[in-house]
Design an enzyme around this catalytic site. Structure first.
Site, PDB file in Angstrom:
ATOM      1  CG  HIS A 212      -2.198  -0.797   1.136  1.00  0.00           C
ATOM      2  ND1 HIS A 212      -3.385  -0.150   0.305  1.00  0.00           N
ATOM      3  CD2 HIS A 212      -2.495  -2.001   1.341  1.00  0.00           C
ATOM      4  CE1 HIS A 212      -4.220  -1.054   0.395  1.00  0.00           C
ATOM      5  NE2 HIS A 212      -3.853  -2.290   0.937  1.00  0.00           N
TER       6      HIS A 212
ATOM      7  CE  LYS B 111      -6.471  14.131  -0.411  1.00  0.00           C
ATOM      8  NZ  LYS B 111      -6.515  12.697  -1.192  1.00  0.00           N
ATOM      9  NE  ARG B 112      -4.902  10.048   9.649  1.00  0.00           N
ATOM     10  CZ  ARG B 112      -4.741   9.073  10.505  1.00  0.00           C
ATOM     11  NH1 ARG B 112      -5.489   8.157  10.785  1.00  0.00           N
ATOM     12  NH2 ARG B 112      -3.646   9.105  11.546  1.00  0.00           N
TER      13      ARG B 112
ATOM     14  CE  LYS C 224      -3.172  10.804   2.673  1.00  0.00           C
ATOM     15  NZ  LYS C 224      -3.987  10.136   1.517  1.00  0.00           N
TER      16      LYS C 224
ATOM     17  CB  THR D 255     -10.261   4.942  -2.487  1.00  0.00           C
ATOM     18  OG1 THR D 255      -9.917   5.270  -0.890  1.00  0.00           O
ATOM     19  CG2 THR D 255      -9.389   3.714  -2.678  1.00  0.00           C
TER      20      THR D 255
ATOM     21  CE  LYS E 190     -13.997   6.715  -0.550  1.00  0.00           C
ATOM     22  NZ  LYS E 190     -13.330   7.070   0.770  1.00  0.00           N
TER      23      LYS E 190
END
Ligand code: PLP
Length: 807
Positions: free
Chosen positions: A363, A544-545, A550, A652, A656
């Protein structure tokens, strides 16, 4: 007088229509909850409805299990330390086709269906993407009739609850099990002893493990029903119990606290979910949790196999075991241990049997996320497994003698779980095309050279039942009205929207559906966050986290620059924007927590600026989770997927948003690459460096300084942050943060800033052209079929598990 006349005599209702949902709800209210409808609370009604809906799942569940036994069908076992399930009730009603009926039933009892739905705690047994993927996979396997069990841990406390105090993240324990959990069945008969520690002994020429600690893993089953209730599988979560409940001797001696000690100790194993996302801490308790899950699952799998078969060499014909990341990678050695020590199979036979059963999903490429255990810790907790790991290592070395690419599992006094999982799996997969390539090139190049057919790609997906049908009623209604039903189980049918998208009428309806969601979100933000936003503004969402890779920092810095530009020229033709953030930081991740505080500090200043006013708002609702995602994503106009290229394995969340008709502003990273490919360049706001460019850029030690000096906007923004414009009560609060951007900036915020800023300008002008924007948004939905987790699961069934549908 009764409040609801139709409840005058609920028992009459029961005898009149014993099979109706309404009657069943009332029956449960009375006989399961022991409540009179007169005095029932929202909680009571939710429980009664949940039990009534659960009743409808039991039949297909039994039927699925019976059929699997009768046909001797191969089963999939999905081992995951995380299942980020979210709420279950509404999802179950949707899959059973009972949502409207349930809503109507509750209305007839004077109950608000939404309030009932939102009364359910959000089952947060996971951190983020990895856990949510496991939950989507469970739903897709049930939909496709793939006989499967999910195995996980029944954490008493899931992911912490987040709130903000003075803009700072504060964590509180989560207690989803405080109320009764109506979806699970306790299975005290499915219990296994899990050994730990102790020593090895020679007995009759054999090595025997004499553990010094044991706990019992006890099963709790939750049925997972697929679309239209055609199939249901089991999510089996393990709770830890003491082998001996209570020390009666100690109790009798009056030592009451010590008497309860064994119980308390055992229970810590399933007490809390580790809140670290993409890092690990090397803590002994975590290793014990991983072994607890894995050993319980494997003992259960062997017991089930041996109930109908005798020859363990045939295990791979009946059993496919998927390891969700390296967390259950102890499955390799543990399966060998069970086969060798408990069932007398020779090691040389056990290893290929185990490997033929096992698959490993990687992952992440972040080096800090690859689990490695000090041999001291590993050998102490699992002495027998230490021996087996060394045996596997030796066997692999021998098998590839003379090959130049050999790489070991045990190195520098560490057991490397990535290498262990790779060597013990017959298939290793990445989660997007780009990520699978990078696994080959950068993560496991030597092992890939030895096993060139082992790495395969399985691009992630999400279930369209939860992430469109359930969470976006206006859009899913429009889709069904336009192309008919059926898309829920065959998302490629959304392609049928392409033609209607060319018409004004459809685009008007699409826009109207989006607006309904935006108004709803605006109302929620007003009541929940106390902030008024303009529903006609562009809703720009990054949820998101919180992680440096990110790049929420990139987003908030650009927001500051945008604000400054508005202030310079407030009467220009600005597109009003609402910047929405959501996400938790690992409690020990100081830099991420600083970014959270900065976002909140910036929001405080911008939201109170009369000059920018409605042209720019920044909102950051606390405690992002699955339920919040379901609320925010349908209302989003723009999806922020801006990770440093080469760092996001797949994502993911990006899928969405696409399904719900929000174009992406994003980098060439993870599954963004495939989203771009599906939707077309003209419907995606691409910016930033590629993976290769990012790697090259880091070679220049001055990259950040050069980028900052080349960008007047970024210079100004960093100056404002550094001098305390957003922290007037503590001017130097963000000195360190700004210093890091200038001098470290491993994630290349500075180097991508101008490109990101320019892409945001392109977004603004595109949004100003309403007709074209709506078309672009609708095409995102129309072309999102590839990102259904049904496609992903079909592909695993064929390429990794070698299992067919039992439907
Ligand atoms: C989908 C989802 C994620 C994953 O989001 P990414 O943007 O892919 O990191 C994380 N948390 C929740 C609650 C989700 O629903």
């Amino acid at each position: 007088m009764p409040r609801h006349p139709n409840l005058w005599n609920p028992m009459n209702d029961l005898s009149a229509a014993p099979t109706s949902l309404k009657a069943n709800i009332l029956r449960h209210l009375a006989y399961t909850l022991g409540k009179d409808a007169e005095h029932a609370s929202t909680y009571d009604w939710r429980m009664a409805l949940s039990f009534a809906i659960r009743d409808q799942i039991v039949e297909p569940w039994f039927a699925s299990t019976r059929k699997t036994w009768a046909t001797g069908h191969k089963r999939v076992y999905y081992l995951s330390m995380e299942f980020l399930i979210g709420r279950i009730l509404e999802d179950a009603t949707v899959n059973l086709g009972l949502r409207d009926q349930a809503e109507e039933a509750m209305a007839s009892f004077g109950q608000d269906f939404r309030a009932i739905i939102e009364d359910e705690p959000d089952a947060a047994l996971g951190n983020g993407g990895l856990g949510r993927l496991a939950a989507c996979f469970m739903e897709s396997m049930a939909t496709l009739g793939c006989p499967a069990y999910g195995y996980g841990i029944r954490y008493e406390h899931g992911l912490f609850r987040q709130r903000f105090e003075g803009g700072r993240q504060v964590e509180a324990p989560e207690d989803w099990l405080k109320q009764d959990h109506p979806w699970e069945f306790t299975r005290p008969e499915a219990a296994y002893v899990i050994p730990f520690k102790g020593h090895m002994e020679q007995q009759a020429g054999r090595e025997v493990w004499v553990p010094s600690e044991t706990v019992v893993a006890s099963a709790y089953d939750t049925p997972v029903v697929g679309w239209q209730g055609k199939w249901a599988n089991t999510l089996r979560l393990w709770g830890a119990l003491p082998t001996t409940m209570f020390d009666l001797d100690r109790f009798n001696r009056g030592d009451y606290a010590a008497a309860a000690e064994p119980e308390a100790l055992a229970r810590t194993l399933s007490r809390v979910l580790y809140p670290d996302d993409t890092t690990y801490q090397g803590k002994e308790l975590r290793l014990k949790q991983e072994f607890f899950l894995t050993s319980a699952a494997l003992q259960d799998i062997l017991r089930r196999f041996l109930a109908s078969e005798t020859d363990l060499r045939k295990l791979p014909d009946h059993v496919a075991i998927q390891m969700n990341d390296t967390h259950p990678a102890i499955a390799g050695p543990e399966l060998i241990r069970l086969l060798v020590d408990e069932h007398g199979m020779p090691f040389d036979q056990a290893l290929p049997v185990a490997r033929a059963c096992l698959g490993y999903t990687n992952h992440t490429l972040l080096p800090e996320a690859l689990e490695r255990w000090a041999t001291f810790t590993f050998g102490n907790v699992l002495p027998r497994h230490m021996q087996i790991v060394e045996q596997i290592d030796h066997w692999h070395k021998t098998e590839h003698r003379g090959r130049p690419h050999y790489i070991g599992i045990v190195k520098h006094h560490e057991v490397r779980m990535g290498e262990l999982a790779f060597i013990m799996a017959h298939k290793v997969n990445g989660v997007s095309a780009l990520h699978s390539d990078l696994i080959k090139k950068n993560l496991f190049p030597e092992l890939h050279a030895l096993h060139p057919d082992r790495i395969v790609n399985q691009t992630n997906g999400v279930t369209p039942r939860r992430w469109l049908k359930m969470c976006n009623k206006p859009l899913s209604t429009l889709i069904t009205d336009t192309i008919g039903a059926g898309w829920e189980a065959d998302l490629d049918l959304l392609k049928g929207l392409e033609k209607p998208i060319k018409t004004k009428a459809f685009c008007k309806d699409f826009d109207a559906a989006k607006r309904v969601n935006k108004v709803e979100l605006s109302n929620w933000l007003a009541s929940h966050e106390g902030i008024t936003v303009n529903p006609d503004a562009l809703f720009d969402v990054q949820i998101k986290r919180i992680h440096e890779y990110k790049r929420q920092l990139l987003n908030i810095l650009q927001t500051i620059g945008h604000w400054e530009a508005i202030k310079q020229n407030p009467n220009a033709n600005w597109v009003p924007r609402v910047k929405i953030f959501g996400g938790k930081a690992a409690p020990g991740y100081a830099v991420a927590k600083e970014i959270i505080r900065l976002i909140n500090d910036v929001a405080e200043v911008i939201n109170n600026d009369p000059v920018s006013g409605d042209l720019l708002k920044v909102v950051y609702p606390a405690n992002y989770n699955v339920s919040m995602a379901e609320r925010l994503i349908p209302a989003a106009d723009l999806s922020e997927q801006i990770s440093t290229a080469g760092k996001e394995a797949s994502g993911t969340g990006n899928m969405k948003f696409m399904i719900n008709g929000a174009p992406t502003i994003g980098t060439l990273d993870g599954a963004n690459v495939e989203i771009l490919h599906e939707v077309g360049e003209e419907n995606f706001f691409l910016f930033g460096m590629t993976t290769e460019q990012a790697m090259a850029r880091r070679q220049d030690p001055e990259h950040a300084r050069k980028a900052i000096e080349a960008s007047q906007t970024l210079q100004d923004v960093l100056q404002m942050v550094a001098e305390g414009r957003f922290s007037p009560d503590q001017k130097d609060r963000y000195h360190d943060l700004v210093h890091r951007v200038w001098h470290h900036d491993y994630f290349l915020v500075a180097s991508d800033f101008d490109a990101y800023d320019a892409a945001q300008v392109r977004v603004d002008s595109a949004y100003a052209d309403r007709d074209n924007w709506v078309k672009m948004a609708a095409l995102n939905t129309a072309r999102s079929g590839f990102f259904s987790s049904d496609r992903t699961i079909r592909s695993y069934m064929k390429d990794v598990w070698n299992v067919s549908s039992a439907l």
